[in-house]
Design an enzyme around this catalytic site. Structure first.
Site, PDB file in Angstrom:
ATOM      1  N   CYS A 337      43.319  20.159  49.313  1.00 51.02           N
ATOM      2  CA  CYS A 337      42.914  20.288  50.696  1.00 51.02           C
ATOM      3  C   CYS A 337      42.550  18.901  51.229  1.00 51.02           C
ATOM      4  O   CYS A 337      41.382  18.613  51.499  1.00 51.02           O
ATOM      5  CB  CYS A 337      41.732  21.246  50.755  1.00 51.02           C
ATOM      6  N   GLU A 338      43.544  18.028  51.308  1.00 51.41           N
ATOM      7  CA  GLU A 338      43.347  16.654  51.785  1.00 51.41           C
ATOM      8  C   GLU A 338      44.726  16.074  52.114  1.00 51.41           C
ATOM      9  O   GLU A 338      45.629  16.109  51.275  1.00 51.41           O
ATOM     10  CB  GLU A 338      42.645  15.822  50.699  1.00 51.41           C
TER      11      GLU A 338
END
Ligand code: LLP
Length: 415
Positions: A337-338
């Protein structure tokens, strides 16, 4: 092309799941052979520290460098012992904590000293302890500024300004000085590595002290891109051998020549295997999303490093059919999640592409040349468990590290 054939990788993925690291023992042995002219090959285990890889190194007569208490424990677990063979483990660092001082003294592990404060700390505990001095020659070079370990921007080593003080302290304490060590950076090239040879000769003369050995450090490059040149190890040895002879003439006796590679021995010997879970396009990029992320292979996100990526089709009978409409160039990204979790990016974080042959969901994607600083730099970011490691040797593969379980992560937090 990957060092492994597609069927092997399909089998490995089926048996152990993905993501997974796969290493080839024959490639590691081949790399070791190229450095046999050196008196000592010392593996910088931070590049790939699995104890089975260390055992392979030990069986090949390769000694080991450790940079933490954990790496010392790994060396001991792999059967290295300085009581059986003195100096088979050396500890290199710029600081040493109290626990690690106990460990190096207990196991007779020479300490490669990178700071004056560290020198005091060893001497206070064990005034006759064997040591090396790691010198910062005032210049450095690596594949990135983050891996350049010499010059004014580097925290590593004893500077030339501090060297006379270090020598005086060593003599006052009575520490046993083995030699002088220099590591100018990781992923360097022959031109810069050869500058280090000349610097070593000058530094030994300047230090004006007797020694038994010199170490070239690591930094030997490994090819990642098709056009990257392979290091000519015979030239590399010849340059260092000349430096050694100059130093022998100066000191009037023979000295040992050590080399301390990490990447060179393992980078091209390992791959990271992943599975494609999603294809999606934006106005800018065709993304392929896989189940490995920068928690597994950090190098592209950290340095913009290139790893050649290949598709292995699940369909064993797959034949390339190129439709005019199908895209060729893909951005490859992971599950984290980046946004920076992209394997195809440059050092500034700009997304780049690699040409892939018709990737589809369910196919495998292989990241090549990931054996060095691959698994050893992995983390648990996004609470993702460490991937398993598999070693291929003599036509057989075996699991050398199990996949970490989520319960292993939670267990540490149960108080
Ligand atoms: N000796 C010392 C004292 C070192 O600090 C290093 C690497 C080596 C030897 C081995 O260097 P090599 O032969 O592998 O270039 N994570 C980075 C590399 C960091 C290297 C740190 N020190 C990467 O993925 O490229």
């Amino acid at each position: 092309m990957s060092i492994f054939n597609s069927n092997t990788l399909r089998e490995v993925a089926q048996q152990f799941g993905t993501p997974a690291w796969v290493y080839d023992a024959a490639t590691i042995r081949h790399q070791i052979r190229q450095l046999r002219d050196f008196d000592v090959i010392r593996f910088a285990q931070k590049a790939c520290s699995n104890t089975h890889i260390l055992r392979l190194m030990r069986e090949e007569g390769v000694m080991v460098d450790a940079v933490s208490a954990g790496e010392i424990e790994r060396s001991l677990a792999a059967g290295y012992s300085n009581i059986e063979q003195s100096e088979s483990i050396v500890f290199t660092a710029d600081i040493i904590d109290r626990e690690t001082v106990e460990l190096v003294v207990q196991h007779h592990i020479p300490v490669n000293i990178g700071s004056i404060d560290m020198l005091h700390r060893i001497a206070e505990k064990a005034p006759r302890h064997p040591i090396w001095i790691r010198v910062n020659p005032g210049f450095g070079h690596g594949h990135s500024e983050k891996t350049n370990t010499g010059g004014a921007n580097s925290k590593h080593g004893i500077t030339l300004d501090d060297l006379p003080q270090a020598i005086t302290l060593i003599q006052q304490y009575g520490l046993d000085l083995i030699g002088i060590h220099m590591h100018i950076g990781s992923g360097s090239d022959l031109e810069h590595l050869s500058q280090a040879c000349n610097a070593m000769v000058e530094i030994v003369k300047f230090a004006n002290v007797d020694i038994r050995a010199i170490s070239t450090g690591g930094g030997l490059p490994a090819p990642y891109l098709i056009n990257d040149e392979k290091l000519d190890t015979s030239i590399f040895f010849r340059l260092w051998d000349e430096a050694r002879r100059d130093i022998e003439n100066h000191l009037g006796h023979a000295i040992k020549l050590e080399v301390e590679p990490g990447r060179f021995l393992v980078a091209n010997a390992g791959v990271l295997l992943s599975e494609i879970h999603c294809l999606k396009s934006t106005q800018q990029h065709h993304f392929v999303l896989v189940d490995a992320g920068f928690n597994d292979l950090l190098r592209p996100s950290m340095y913009g490093s290139y790893h050649k990526i290949e598709v292995i089709h699940q369909d064993v009978n797959y034949k390339p059919v190129r439709s005019m409409a199908a895209p060729l160039n893909y951005a490859v990204a992971g599950p984290l999640c980046e946004s920076g979790d992209v394997f195809t990016q440059d050092a500034n974080g700009v997304i780049c592409h690699q040409t892939l042959d018709n990737p589809r969901v369910g196919d495998l994607l292989v990241f090549n040349d990931a054996g060095g600083y691959g698994a050893s730099m992995s983390s648990n970011y996004n609470s993702r468990p460490l991937a398993p490691e598999i070693l291929m040797d003599d036509g057989h593969y075996r699991l050398i590290r199990k996949r970490q379980q989520i319960s292993d992560l939670l267990a540490l937090e149960v108080l």
